[in-house]
Design an enzyme around this catalytic site. Structure first.
Site, PDB file in Angstrom:
ATOM      1  N   HIS A 193       0.385  -1.420  -0.412  1.00  0.00           N
ATOM      2  CA  HIS A 193      -0.091  -0.059  -0.663  1.00  0.00           C
ATOM      3  C   HIS A 193       0.971   1.006   0.217  1.00  0.00           C
ATOM      4  O   HIS A 193       0.462   2.468  -0.913  1.00  0.00           O
ATOM      5  CB  HIS A 193      -1.077  -0.084   1.176  1.00  0.00           C
ATOM      6  N   SER A 250      -2.863  -7.857   0.783  1.00  0.00           N
ATOM      7  CA  SER A 250      -2.871  -8.744   1.919  1.00  0.00           C
ATOM      8  C   SER A 250      -4.716  -8.965   2.716  1.00  0.00           C
ATOM      9  O   SER A 250      -5.188  -9.614   2.833  1.00  0.00           O
ATOM     10  CB  SER A 250      -2.425  -8.561   3.467  1.00  0.00           C
ATOM     11  N   ARG A 293      -1.745   4.494   3.561  1.00  0.00           N
ATOM     12  CA  ARG A 293      -1.852   5.143   1.463  1.00  0.00           C
ATOM     13  C   ARG A 293      -1.827   6.895   1.864  1.00  0.00           C
ATOM     14  O   ARG A 293      -1.559   7.469   0.583  1.00  0.00           O
ATOM     15  CB  ARG A 293      -3.645   4.869   1.494  1.00  0.00           C
TER      16      ARG A 293
HETATM   17  P1  FAD Z   1       3.390  -4.365   3.496  1.00  0.00           P
HETATM   18  O1  FAD Z   1       2.659  -4.723   3.500  1.00  0.00           O
HETATM   19  O2  FAD Z   1       4.241  -4.981   5.273  1.00  0.00           O
HETATM   20  O3  FAD Z   1       4.402  -4.943   2.428  1.00  0.00           O
HETATM   21  C1  FAD Z   1       6.106  -4.401   2.408  1.00  0.00           C
HETATM   22  C2  FAD Z   1       6.655  -4.904   1.208  1.00  0.00           C
HETATM   23  O4  FAD Z   1       7.507  -4.408   0.762  1.00  0.00           O
HETATM   24  C3  FAD Z   1       6.273  -6.462   0.804  1.00  0.00           C
HETATM   25  O5  FAD Z   1       5.524  -6.227  -0.562  1.00  0.00           O
HETATM   26  C4  FAD Z   1       7.319  -6.578   0.957  1.00  0.00           C
HETATM   27  O6  FAD Z   1       8.058  -8.144   0.661  1.00  0.00           O
HETATM   28  C5  FAD Z   1       8.524  -5.650   0.661  1.00  0.00           C
HETATM   29  N1  FAD Z   1       9.947  -5.289   1.428  1.00  0.00           N
HETATM   30  C6  FAD Z   1      10.440  -5.302   1.777  1.00  0.00           C
HETATM   31  N2  FAD Z   1      11.692  -5.071   2.718  1.00  0.00           N
HETATM   32  C7  FAD Z   1      12.499  -5.025   1.499  1.00  0.00           C
HETATM   33  C8  FAD Z   1      13.552  -4.795   0.385  1.00  0.00           C
HETATM   34  N3  FAD Z   1      14.061  -4.589   1.320  1.00  0.00           N
HETATM   35  N4  FAD Z   1      13.102  -4.554  -0.455  1.00  0.00           N
HETATM   36  C9  FAD Z   1      12.608  -4.653  -1.387  1.00  0.00           C
HETATM   37  N5  FAD Z   1      10.865  -5.127  -1.295  1.00  0.00           N
HETATM   38  C10 FAD Z   1      10.955  -4.683   0.458  1.00  0.00           C
HETATM   39  N6  FAD Z   1      -5.024  -3.003   6.659  1.00  0.00           N
HETATM   40  C11 FAD Z   1      -6.925  -1.980   6.043  1.00  0.00           C
HETATM   41  O7  FAD Z   1      -6.813  -0.934   6.517  1.00  0.00           O
HETATM   42  N7  FAD Z   1      -7.573  -2.574   6.243  1.00  0.00           N
HETATM   43  C12 FAD Z   1      -8.314  -3.987   6.133  1.00  0.00           C
HETATM   44  O8  FAD Z   1      -8.892  -4.287   5.621  1.00  0.00           O
HETATM   45  C13 FAD Z   1      -6.619  -4.937   5.747  1.00  0.00           C
HETATM   46  N8  FAD Z   1      -6.951  -6.021   5.706  1.00  0.00           N
HETATM   47  C14 FAD Z   1      -5.909  -6.651   6.479  1.00  0.00           C
HETATM   48  C15 FAD Z   1      -5.694  -8.132   6.049  1.00  0.00           C
HETATM   49  C16 FAD Z   1      -4.940  -8.967   6.132  1.00  0.00           C
HETATM   50  C17 FAD Z   1      -4.864 -10.763   6.326  1.00  0.00           C
HETATM   51  C18 FAD Z   1      -3.277  -8.956   6.390  1.00  0.00           C
HETATM   52  C19 FAD Z   1      -1.878  -9.026   6.509  1.00  0.00           C
HETATM   53  C20 FAD Z   1      -3.293  -7.284   6.797  1.00  0.00           C
HETATM   54  C21 FAD Z   1      -4.472  -6.446   6.789  1.00  0.00           C
HETATM   55  N9  FAD Z   1      -4.747  -4.950   6.887  1.00  0.00           N
HETATM   56  C22 FAD Z   1      -5.482  -4.316   6.563  1.00  0.00           C
HETATM   57  C23 FAD Z   1      -3.132  -4.433   6.594  1.00  0.00           C
HETATM   58  C24 FAD Z   1      -2.410  -3.973   5.306  1.00  0.00           C
HETATM   59  O9  FAD Z   1      -2.505  -5.024   4.229  1.00  0.00           O
HETATM   60  C25 FAD Z   1      -1.421  -3.513   5.916  1.00  0.00           C
HETATM   61  O10 FAD Z   1      -1.075  -2.098   7.099  1.00  0.00           O
HETATM   62  C26 FAD Z   1      -0.539  -2.373   4.705  1.00  0.00           C
HETATM   63  O11 FAD Z   1      -0.047  -4.050   3.584  1.00  0.00           O
HETATM   64  C27 FAD Z   1       0.691  -1.986   5.118  1.00  0.00           C
HETATM   65  O12 FAD Z   1       1.619  -1.568   3.986  1.00  0.00           O
HETATM   66  P2  FAD Z   1       3.068  -1.078   4.159  1.00  0.00           P
HETATM   67  O13 FAD Z   1       3.371  -0.648   2.222  1.00  0.00           O
HETATM   68  O14 FAD Z   1       3.724  -0.897   4.880  1.00  0.00           O
HETATM   69  O15 FAD Z   1       3.888  -2.899   3.845  1.00  0.00           O
END
Ligand code: FAD
Length: 451
Positions: free
Chosen positions: A10, A41, A304
């Site tokens: 996200h 996810s 987001r």
């Molecule tokens: P993440 O989703 O953790 O992704 C990080 C990405 O970075 C990963 O793809 C990883 O592989 C990549 N990465 C990490 N380190 C490196 C690196 N060094 N080099 C290259 N790539 C790297 N939130 C809501 O608001 N509503 C919902 O309904 C909701 N439902 C959910 C259901 C489930 C089952 C889960 C697990 C989560 C849910 N969430 C929901 C929470 C939401 O998914 C997370 O808050 C969101 O995905 C966070 O986004 P992010 O970008 O921080 O990181």
């Protein structure tokens, strides 16, 4: 300008989208260490329950689509080191084993988190899974139809654990949910609500084992067979760990300031301790509107918003990340609930004194039959006893009235008081609701409590 964005979920996606919208001339390099771009996810439950058929459709960007928009997309390529002084990152290409350095003008980290592994004996046994990302989604899907899986133990009774429990109960498995806290969904809802949902779950073969600590996993032939807590022993053909997350920040330890939990320290503008490095998403804290303090609220909605703000600030804007209230919603079988802000389960930890009012009503006027889509609704409004400031709310019904919580989220952010909500203008149409919206009613009662 060359911007490197790390992580394709996200936060990373929204950062890239924001840059494309306002500065399309930017050279954007976008890195994902996994073999799939932008898995959602949040959509995992829909996939596991068969509502969405193709795991690859649970995504919001494709490499082809993003490349067509001018983004340099690198999948299966991990950023393993950052040299902030030289403005360089080290890239490991997992597809062909090659390595290289790339320079950047601005770096945005949205590295997120992985499910936390309980540090107890037996944690490395087979069939102990997480529920996050595409790889776990595929493995979990296989277990939903595996006849050898009869008993599933979910550890963690937050919304991810409850989603997992519902998936496997619907798949015909016997499910136990273990949590150290005294109730299911303790951090999301107060007791009046969790009592109803716990009954609903019991009716669907989901058993709460709350107020218990996992001591160890036992196994046979390298596979998990039992989960042992301080109060009992639960047979398990599959364990799903949904008890917290661990930030993917090990590679950043000596580069930028992290807190004791490994979360990236950022300022109001999302800049880290190092110049030209920004961070967003689950590996950071967000400003929590009810307290004004930074808090850990791992939600896509927050990632987001941060992504949009980061996309502006790397170009010199001075946009402050707006405060958020941790608003979330979920369906549990027939019920739909949503909550925001402070609840009984969180007020002590946050050090806030609160008062609440619970209203139980019907969604539509009483003359509309319960057989005709009318339904009971429970709504709880939480406020500061000192001045009536709105601090939180929870709603539950078999009708989907969850969007009411967005009003409260805005009220918290705008520092409104119960007096502001008591006579606020909300629509009435008997097909939808009652002449006084349930928010009005609760706020009026809260005002009376204060007088
Ligand atoms: P993440 O989703 O953790 O992704 C990080 C990405 O970075 C990963 O793809 C990883 O592989 C990549 N990465 C990490 N380190 C490196 C690196 N060094 N080099 C290259 N790539 C790297 N939130 C809501 O608001 N509503 C919902 O309904 C909701 N439902 C959910 C259901 C489930 C089952 C889960 C697990 C989560 C849910 N969430 C929901 C929470 C939401 O998914 C997370 O808050 C969101 O995905 C966070 O986004 P992010 O970008 O921080 O990181």
């Amino acid at each position: 300008m060359k911007v490197i964005v790390v992580g394709s979920s996200h936060g990373g996606f929204e950062t890239v989208r924001g840059i494309l919208a306002e500065h399309p001339e930017t050279e954007i390099q976008w890195y994902e260490k996994g073999d799939f771009l932008s898995f959602l996810s949040c959509g995992m439950q829909l996939y596991l329950e068969g509502v969405v058929k193709d795991v690859n459709s649970v995504s919001y960007a494709t490499p082809e689509g993003m490349r067509a928009a001018g983004v340099h997309v690198f999948v299966e390529q991990e950023i393993t080191k950052v040299d902030s002084a030289a403005h360089k990152v080290h890239v490991v290409n997992h597809a062909d084993g090659s390595e290289r350095d790339e320079d950047y003008d601005k770096l945005v980290l949205s590295v997120g988190a992985v499910p936390a592994v309980l540090p107890v004996e037996g944690h490395d046994l087979k069939n102990i899974y997480g529920m996050r990302g595409r790889d776990w989604a595929i493995k979990l899907k296989a277990k939903t139809v595996d006849p050898d899986v009869k008993n599933v133990v979910v550890i963690g009774a937050g919304y991810i654990g409850i989603e997992a429990a519902e998936v496997f109960a619907k798949a015909g498995k016997h499910v136990t949910v273990i949590d150290i806290l005294p109730r299911l969904l303790n951090l999301y809802l107060d007791e009046e609500f969790t009592e109803i949902l716990t009954d609903e779950m019991l009716g669907h073969d989901i058993y709460p084992a709350t107020g218990q600590t996992v001591k160890r996993f036992e196994g046979h032939d390298g596979k998990v067979t039992n989960v042992i807590t301080n109060q009992g022993e639960y047979p398990a053909d599959l364990v799903i760990q949904a008890a917290g997350i661990k930030a993917n920040t090990d590679f950043l330890k000596d580069v930028i300031e992290l807190d004791d939990h490994g979360l990236i320290k950022i300022d109001d503008y999302l800049q880290t301790s190092e110049k030209d490095i920004y961070a967003v998403g689950d590996a950071t804290l967000v400003p929590f509107a009810p307290t004004g303090q930074n808090n850990r609220v791992a939600l896509a909605t927050n990632a987001r918003r941060q992504g949009r703000v980061a996309a502006k600030n790397i170009f010199g804007a001075k946009k402050i990340m707006p405060s958020v209230s941790g608003s979330s919603a979920l369906s549990v079988f027939q019920y739909h609930f949503a909550s925001t802000g402070v609840k009984a389960g969180t007020s002590d930890k946050l050090g806030i004194e609160t008062k609440s009012i619970l209203v139980q009503d019907t969604v539509q006027p009483k003359f509309v039959s319960m057989d005709d889509k009318n339904a009971k609704v429970w709504f709880k409004l939480t406020y500061a006893p000192s001045d009536g400031r709105v601090l939180g709310a929870q709603i539950l019904s078999k009708r989907d009235v969850t969007a009411n919580i967005n009003v409260i989220s805005l009220a918290i952010q705008q520092k409104l008081k119960v007096t502001d909500l008591a006579y606020a203008d909300f629509f009435f149409q008997p097909g939808f609701d009652r002449p006084w919206n349930i928010i009005n009613i609760a706020a009026q009662k809260a005002v009376a409590q204060l007088e």
